[in-house]
Scaffold this motif. Sequence first.
Motif: not given
Ligand code: ZN
Length: 319
Positions: A59, A276, A278, A281, A286-288
């Motif tokens: 990720h 995040c 998930d 990535g 993936c919020q990041g």
């Molecule tokens: Zn993420």
Amino acid sequence: MRPAGDLSRRTFLTGSSLALFGLAVQGNAGTPAQAAEPIIDIHQHLNYSGRADQALLAHQRVMGATTTILLPAGRPVGTASTHQGVANGLQAEALGNERCHRFAAAHPAEYRHAANEVPDAPAAAREIERYLKLGALLIAELKFGVDCDSREMQTIYQIAAAHRVPVLMHWQFKMYNYGFERFHRMLEKYPTVSFLGHAQTWWANLDRNYRDDAAQLYPKGPVTPGGLTDRYLADYPNMYADLSAGSGLNALTRDEDFTRDFLARHQDKLVFGSDCSDPDGTGPKCQGAQTIATIRRLAENRTIERKLLHENARKLFRL
Ligand SMILES: [Zn+2]
Ligand SMILES: [Zn+2]
């Protein structure tokens, strides 16, 4: 003379590795120039919602993080400060100090760690200091049901001052770190400690018209300037903001005109984190990755973008 078969195989291999390289770069950050840039992710967790270590490693690489700081949980206890255990594992199954320290030691080129403990647990100070001496870069993530100016929290601020490390707090109304409106007293009392604000109540209070409400933690729409969060950042040199989590991304995207100005005004105070859980990535889950893309889109220039994604964290954590 080289046999024709060998030649065509070599050509094929070259072509396919180029194609793979292109895919990796695309998945990473869009263009080769961006993919090569360092990104510090100041907010990740081990075993986040049960995510496996290999999935975290993948990720972070796909997202483009070149350095990741792991924030440990405190020890599991059934006290009021953990809401009878609800906050154990930071309410996300996150692992504690020893596991984060070992993981960072096993991946020294890419991972560092913080130190943490339930503030009113027995010998909390000793536990935090032990991991600061083992290389923790900050005290985090403080996500406990305690007053922000309680005796126990002030002991943590004193440890941070003595060790010259920042403190990162998860602000969530009636749940974690009580007394946001009084926090300026701590900023004044501990001027040498750098504090990072994070989570729903921190970001919702960007808006002057927001009133703390445990049922309305992700306000949308145009921001009325002059909120408490913005004032803390403007008025106190030791107040910083962690852009991570759904709350950070919501704050950046709810009013893009406000955000462009906000990023410019506080360009030396904002640091990227993902937070995040998930495995991807990249992409919509993936919020990041979305936070990185949003910073790149709304930062007025490359200098601001680089400060938020790398430079500010490098200075703050002395990396
Ligand atoms: Zn993420
Ligand atoms: Zn948090």
